[in-house]
Design an enzyme around this catalytic site. Structure first.
Site, short mmCIF file in Angstrom:
data_model
loop_
_atom_site.label_atom_id
_atom_site.label_comp_id
_atom_site.label_asym_id
_atom_site.label_seq_id
_atom_site.Cartn_x
_atom_site.Cartn_y
_atom_site.Cartn_z
N SER A 69 36.46 45.59 35.18
CA SER A 69 37.90 45.28 35.19
C SER A 69 38.66 46.58 35.38
O SER A 69 38.22 47.64 34.91
CB SER A 69 38.32 44.64 33.87
OG SER A 69 39.74 44.53 33.82
N TYR A 94 38.40 44.87 24.77
CA TYR A 94 37.95 44.32 26.06
C TYR A 94 37.85 45.42 27.11
O TYR A 94 36.85 45.51 27.83
CB TYR A 94 38.94 43.24 26.50
CG TYR A 94 38.79 42.76 27.92
CD1 TYR A 94 37.87 41.77 28.27
CD2 TYR A 94 39.60 43.29 28.94
CE1 TYR A 94 37.75 41.33 29.58
CE2 TYR A 94 39.48 42.85 30.25
CZ TYR A 94 38.55 41.87 30.56
OH TYR A 94 38.43 41.44 31.86
#
Ligand code: NAP
Length: 254
Positions: A149, A163
Site C-alpha cells: 500500500s 496497517y
C-alpha cells in the site's frame, strides 16, 4: 528466454471474494489461469465471483480459509493441489485494517490482528507457494505478487499506522524473498495501490474516504480494482520475466 506459458497456469488469490482480489481473479481467469480464491466469511460474495468466472468457461473455485490461521493456509494449498495441480501464481491480497485511531488508542490485540492477517498470513502463503514452485523442491517455478500500500510510505497518521507498518513489512518481504528464490525460478513482486474504490474503507469506519482524500491524489480521483489487477497480472506474466523484487505504484501519482 524461459517461459511458463506451455504449462497449465494455476493461481491462488487470497481474499478474492471482494474488491481488488475479485478483480484479480476475474482478470486472471480471462488470461487463462485456473483460479482459486480464498475468503474469510463472505461465502455468497465468493460464490458470485466463482460463478462469474465459470460462466465464461474458465475454471474457478473458492475455499474458506483464514490466512491468519496456519492450518487454514495449509488446507487451502492442499485443496488447490488436488483440484488444479501445480501452483504457478500466488497473489497475497487478503488484508485488513481496523477503525481509524491514533497510536495512543491502539491496544495490542488490534495490532496483533492486523499483523496476523497482513504479515503472518502473507509469509505463510508465500512459504506454501515456495515449497511448491521452487526448483530447489522439484517445482517448475512461478510468480508471487504481494499487495502492499502507499500507506507503507505515507504512514497513515491518525487513521491506521499499524496497517501502514504491516504494509512496510510486506515491502521487506518482497525484497528479501525475491532475492532468496530468484535463482529457483520464482519471481516475487509487489503492487502498491493508493486509494481504491472498495469496501475496505468502510471497515476503517469511513465508507466515503476515497471521496474525502481524492483531491490529494495527483490524478484527483480514486482508482478502481481493475486498474490494480492489470498491474498484478503483468507482474505474474512472462512479460515481466526479468522483473523481481519490484514494487509498482498504482496510485494516480505520488
Ligand atoms: P476488501 O474490499 O476489504 O476485501 C478484503 C478481502 O480479503 C475479502 O475478500 C475478505 O474476505 C478477505 N479477507 C479479509 N481477511 C481475511 C483473512 N483473514 N483471510 C482470508 N481472507 C481475508 O479489501 P481491498 O480494498 O480489495 O484490499 C485488497 C488488498 O489491497 C489488501 O491487502 C489491502 O490492504 C490492499 N490495499 C487496498 C487499498 C484500497 O484503497 N482499497 C489501498 C492499498 C492497498 P470476506 O469477503 O470473506 O470478508
Amino acid at each position: 528466454m524461459p517461459s511458463q506459458s506451455s504449462m497449465q497456469q494455476v493461481m491462488i488469490v487470497t481474499g478474492g471474494s471482494r474488491g481488488i482480489g475479485a478483480a484479480i481473479a476475474r482478470l486472471g481467469a480471462a488470461a487463462g489461469y485456473a483460479v482459486c480464491i480464498s475468503y474469510l466469511s463472505n461465502r455468497e460474495a465468493a460464490a458470485a465471483v466463482v460463478d462469474s468466472i465459470t460462466v465464461q468457461g474458465s475454471r474457478a473455485m473458492a475455499v474458506q480459509a483464514d490466512v491468519a490461521r496456519e492450518q487454514d493456509v495449509v488446507r487451502l494449498f492442499g485443496e488447490v493441489d488436488a483440484a488444479f495441480g501445480p501452483l504457478t501464481a500466488l497473489v497475497n491480497n487478503a488484508g485488513i485494517l481496523e477503525l481509524q485511531a491514533r497510536v495512543e488508542d491502539m491496544d495490542a490485540a488490534r495490532i496483533s490482528r492486523v499483523f496476523a492477517t497482513n504479515v503472518t498470513g502473507s509469509f505463510i502463503c508465500a512459504r506454501e507457494a515456495v515449497r511448491r514452485m521452487s526448483t530447489r523442491h522439484g517445482g517448475s517455478g512461478g510468480a508471487i505478487v504481494n499487495l502492499s500500500s502507499r500507506a507503507a510510505r505515507l504512514g497513515a497518521p491518525g487513521e491506521y499506522v499499524d496497517y501502514a507498518a504491516s504494509k512496510a513489512a510486506i515491502d521487506t518481504l518482497t525484497i528479501g524473498l525475491a532475492k532468496e528464490v530468484a535463482a529457483e525460478g520464482i519471481r516475487v513482486n509487489a503492487v502498491s495501490p493508493g486509494v481504491i474504490h472498495t469496501e475496505i474503507h468502510a471497515s476503517g469506519g469511513e465508507p466515503g474516504r476515497v471521496e474525502r482524500v481524492k483531491d490529494a491524489v495527483p490524478m484527483k480521483r480514486g482508482g478502481y480494482p481493475e486498474e490494480v489487477a492489470r498491474a498484478v497480472l503483468w507482474l505474474l506474466s512472462d512479460d515481466a520475466s526479468y522483473t523481481t523484487g519490484a514494487t509498482i505504484d498504482v496510485s494516480g501519482g505520488r
